[in-house]
Every structure is written in structure tokens, then in C-alpha cells.
Design an enzyme around this catalytic site. Sequence first.
Site, PDB file in Angstrom:
ATOM      1  CB  SER A 177       3.897   0.182  -1.777  1.00 37.48           C
ATOM      2  OG  SER A 177       3.583   1.024  -2.828  1.00 37.48           O
ATOM      3  CE  LYS A 201      -1.554  -6.040  -4.885  1.00 35.55           C
ATOM      4  NZ  LYS A 201      -2.205  -4.635  -5.456  1.00 35.55           N
ATOM      5  CB  THR A 225      -1.105   0.091   1.165  1.00 33.80           C
ATOM      6  OG1 THR A 225      -0.032  -0.063   2.394  1.00 33.80           O
ATOM      7  CG2 THR A 225      -1.915  -0.989   1.112  1.00 33.80           C
ATOM      8  CG  HIS A 255      -5.025  -1.418  -7.457  1.00 38.42           C
ATOM      9  ND1 HIS A 255      -3.749  -1.754  -7.920  1.00 38.42           N
ATOM     10  CD2 HIS A 255      -4.665  -0.351  -6.523  1.00 38.42           C
ATOM     11  CE1 HIS A 255      -2.743  -0.823  -7.515  1.00 38.42           C
ATOM     12  NE2 HIS A 255      -3.228  -0.156  -6.650  1.00 38.42           N
ATOM     13  CE1 TYR A 276       1.330   0.019  -8.970  1.00 33.80           C
ATOM     14  CE2 TYR A 276       2.423   1.422  -7.438  1.00 33.80           C
ATOM     15  CZ  TYR A 276       1.374   0.577  -7.908  1.00 33.80           C
ATOM     16  OH  TYR A 276      -0.091   0.682  -7.215  1.00 33.80           O
ATOM     17  CB  THR A 316       1.341  -3.610  -9.212  1.00 33.05           C
ATOM     18  OG1 THR A 316       1.423  -4.238  -7.939  1.00 33.05           O
ATOM     19  CG2 THR A 316      -0.239  -3.200  -9.385  1.00 33.05           C
TER      20      THR A 316
HETATM   21  C1  LIG Z   1      -4.478   3.038   0.383  1.00 34.01           C
HETATM   22  C2  LIG Z   1      -3.960   2.064  -0.642  1.00 34.01           C
HETATM   23  C3  LIG Z   1      -2.815   2.101  -1.169  1.00 34.01           C
HETATM   24  C4  LIG Z   1      -2.602   1.109  -2.223  1.00 34.01           C
HETATM   25  N1  LIG Z   1      -1.387   1.171  -2.712  1.00 34.01           N
HETATM   26  C5  LIG Z   1      -0.974   0.110  -3.473  1.00 34.01           C
HETATM   27  C6  LIG Z   1       0.418   0.090  -4.209  1.00 34.01           C
HETATM   28  O1  LIG Z   1       1.394   1.178  -3.997  1.00 34.01           O
HETATM   29  N2  LIG Z   1       0.803  -0.936  -4.867  1.00 34.01           N
HETATM   30  C7  LIG Z   1      -0.120  -1.924  -5.171  1.00 34.01           C
HETATM   31  O2  LIG Z   1       0.268  -3.027  -5.975  1.00 34.01           O
HETATM   32  N3  LIG Z   1      -1.386  -1.998  -4.692  1.00 34.01           N
HETATM   33  C8  LIG Z   1      -1.571  -1.141  -3.571  1.00 34.01           C
HETATM   34  N4  LIG Z   1      -2.972  -0.957  -3.464  1.00 34.01           N
HETATM   35  C9  LIG Z   1      -3.944  -2.200  -3.390  1.00 34.01           C
HETATM   36  C10 LIG Z   1      -3.575  -3.337  -2.593  1.00 34.01           C
HETATM   37  O3  LIG Z   1      -2.458  -3.754  -2.563  1.00 34.01           O
HETATM   38  C11 LIG Z   1      -4.506  -4.262  -2.455  1.00 34.01           C
HETATM   39  O4  LIG Z   1      -4.839  -5.002  -3.624  1.00 34.01           O
HETATM   40  C12 LIG Z   1      -5.859  -3.915  -1.983  1.00 34.01           C
HETATM   41  O5  LIG Z   1      -5.795  -2.805  -0.787  1.00 34.01           O
HETATM   42  C13 LIG Z   1      -6.646  -5.068  -1.346  1.00 34.01           C
HETATM   43  O6  LIG Z   1      -8.100  -4.727  -1.211  1.00 34.01           O
HETATM   44  P1  LIG Z   1      -8.400  -4.528   0.712  1.00 34.01           P
HETATM   45  O7  LIG Z   1      -7.894  -3.260   0.840  1.00 34.01           O
HETATM   46  O8  LIG Z   1      -9.956  -4.255   0.293  1.00 34.01           O
HETATM   47  O9  LIG Z   1      -7.915  -5.426   1.276  1.00 34.01           O
HETATM   48  C14 LIG Z   1      -3.378  -0.113  -2.245  1.00 34.01           C
HETATM   49  C15 LIG Z   1      -4.581  -0.035  -1.561  1.00 34.01           C
HETATM   50  C16 LIG Z   1      -4.763   0.818  -0.530  1.00 34.01           C
HETATM   51  C17 LIG Z   1      -6.140   0.780   0.042  1.00 34.01           C
END
Ligand SMILES: Cc1cc2nc3c(=O)[nH]c(=O)nc-3n(C[C@H](O)[C@H](O)[C@H](O)COP(=O)(O)O)c2cc1C
Length: 378
Positions: free
Chosen positions: A107, A252, A79, A276, A130, A156
Site C-alpha cells: 500500500s 481497484k 493494506t 474496499h 493513491y 485504487t
Molecule cells: C486494515 C486495512 C487497510 C487497508 N488499506 C488499504 C490501502 O491502503 N489501499 C487500498 O487500496 N486498500 C486498502 N484496504 C482494502 C483492501 O485492499 C481490500 O480491498 C480489502 O481488505 C478486502 O476485504 P477483506 O479484508 O475482507 O479481504 C485496506 C483494508 C484493510 C482491512
Amino acid sequence: MSDILTIADLKDLARRRVPKMFFDYADSGAWTESTYRANEEDFQKIKFRQRVLVDMSNRSLESTMIGEKVAMPVALAPTGLTGMQHADGEMLAAQAAEEFGVPFTLSTMSICSIEDVASVTKKPFWFQLYVLRDKDFVLDLIDRAKAAKCSALVLTLDLQILGQRHKDVRNGLSAPPKMTLANIANIAMRPRWLMGIAGTKRRTFRNIVGHAKGVGDVSSLGSWTNEQFDPQLSWNDVAWIKERWGGKLILKGILDKEDALMAVKTGADAIVVSNHGGRQLDGASSSIMALEEIADAVGDKIEVHMDGGIRSGQDVLKALCLGAKGTYIGRPFLYGLGAMGKEGVTLALEIIRKEMDITLALCGKRLVTDMGKDQLRR
Ligand SMILES: Cc1cc2nc3c(=O)[nH]c(=O)nc-3n(C[C@H](O)[C@H](O)[C@H](O)COP(=O)(O)O)c2cc1C
């Protein structure tokens, strides 16, 4: 904090303790947020079979993800800006995950750098990549993850173009936050957060600033990100990334069975069925509804993981029943972190563990690895 019993309780506390801009950044999806909502709601449509008079002693939630032993098959998802939910957030969450025995994924868009996290952990963590247009920077990131002994690269695939989250636009999201009147007023009400952030040097994107060309100044970073994600990324690129990395590779952001079959051909070790967290294609299927078809299509040719909408141990078990070998949580650990720092991340994991354990028993199973489609009522 004996009154915190659910992930929703942690969310309520985080809402009070984290500045609105960053709480909203976590609690948002793209456009109408329909996919964000569906991720959570669709779990409710799945029902377990209740079984009785089965020996339920000696239960175990242990399993493996990409060959690594895990205390339960629940990793922390990558995240961005986690160090803005709480000072040094990525370092604290990585430590909580390590102590608990589950993988932590850092991340690319983190606040704490790969090196920061490596300096406070003993076991390898996973790094999420990324792919940016600046290939030298991407190669350097891969090499830095290798040098830090990360044990998996999570590539990702579903964010080469950013989905719009209205709240972020309205809040003028930035790290660190701009000192507008509204932000100052909001942050002033969250002294605990402010003291933490004031007390750390980690307030910007430390994987990037000082490493990528032309990014010395944070204020240019938002536009830099928009310009820098490579919209031409294709299946062919997976090969050079895999080769440069040379270790376990997880793809992913797969939500379609045709893409899952393409992923198998790359020779990657696992895929994550994910939208995502509903933050990209609004109107896409929830992850849990896409999971079964994908798991059936790839069979045992590649390990299947999933994320999106998991808010309880029951949700984890439902995903395992539908073919996931492992799962990830994003917001549940972010809410824990925002609410109570490292202790809150541990509490989020404990809540999920307890729910998994009791549910497993009431389904008449002792081993989490025994959960399958026959445990669901359909
Ligand atoms: C605040 C936030 C930031 C995120 N940033 C990234 C990221 O930098 N890279 C990435 O691959 N996924 C990112 N994601 C997606 C998460 O890896 C993940 O797929 C998602 O949060 C799963 O859903 P959930 O929050 O309902 O558990 C982010 C999600 C959130 C909520």
C-alpha cells in the site's frame, strides 16, 4: 499451533496480541458496517453442486493473474499500517507471499517503504497507488515503484474521500500510537508486539515521510492525508498514470458495471471488484454480489479480480465460479500477521489452500481453472 484451523482462529489470536487500536483498524467498516458484514455473509448464500465418482487425483490450484503464474489465485491485498499489526509487517508478509507463490501488494500507506520491501524480496511485488493532490509526489512514487521493479501498479479508485470508521475515531488511531493512558495500558498487555515495535526503526509511513513536501513530522500526517487525497481524480487521470508507469495496470475499487465498462476503455490490464472491504460506502453491495454482473458485462475484454469478505478457500472458489480470474485477501493475512508474524501469514495462506483443494475435489474438479458457473447450484 495445531489448534489454529481457520481464519477465525487467527483473528481470535490477533485480537489478543495486537493493540486494540490496530486490531480495530483492521476489523472495522464504515459507519454501521453493513457492507463490511455483507461482504462475508453473502458468500454463505452461494451453494456448490456436490459431484461424486469423478477422478479427483492430480489436482492443481495453479493459475495466472495478469499473466503472472500464481500457486493459487489469491493475492495479498494492499493494506495501510500493516507494520503496526506486527513489526516490519509489510516485509514479513511480502516474504511469506513470495515463498508461497502468490502476489503481495504494498500500500501507499504502508509502514515499510517500497525500498524496504524490495530489500528483503527477490521476486517483483505489486504496488498500490493513491492519487494525491501533490502530483510531483505521485510521479515520484510511480518512479520509485518502477525502480524497485514492481510488476504491477494497482490504482485504487474508491478512496478519494475517506469513509468514517467510528472505531478509528474513538481510538484516536495514529502511527506510532499516541502515549495516552488508555494506549499505554493496552500496549502493556501486549509485550510481544511492543518488543517487536521497539526493535525496529519502521514505525511511521515510510513511503511518505521524507519524500512528500511538508511532511517531516508524523503528527501532522493524519490531517495531511485528509487534505492530500485528490477529490478531483477522474477517468482522464488514468491515462497519464498509465503512461508514466508503462507496465501492468490494475484498477481497484469497481463495484458498478458502468464503471467497469469505463475501465475497459482505459486499456488497463485488470479491474478489482471491491468496496474496499466495506470501509468506504456503507450500504454499497457486497463485492461477491456485484461480481457476476460486472464479469458478464466486460466479458474477456479485461481480467476481473475481486476482494472483500473472503475468509476461506470456499469463498475463493465461489468468486472464481462467478467470473473472477483472481482474488485478494486483506484481513485474513492481517490477522495471521498480528497473531504470529510471517508464520501466521503463511498459515493463513495454507488454510485457504487446503480448503480450496478439498472443495475442488468434492465439486468433482481437478483444476481450479475449471471452476465456473456450472459448479454452483442456482
Ligand atoms: C486494515 C486495512 C487497510 C487497508 N488499506 C488499504 C490501502 O491502503 N489501499 C487500498 O487500496 N486498500 C486498502 N484496504 C482494502 C483492501 O485492499 C481490500 O480491498 C480489502 O481488505 C478486502 O476485504 P477483506 O479484508 O475482507 O479481504 C485496506 C483494508 C484493510 C482491512
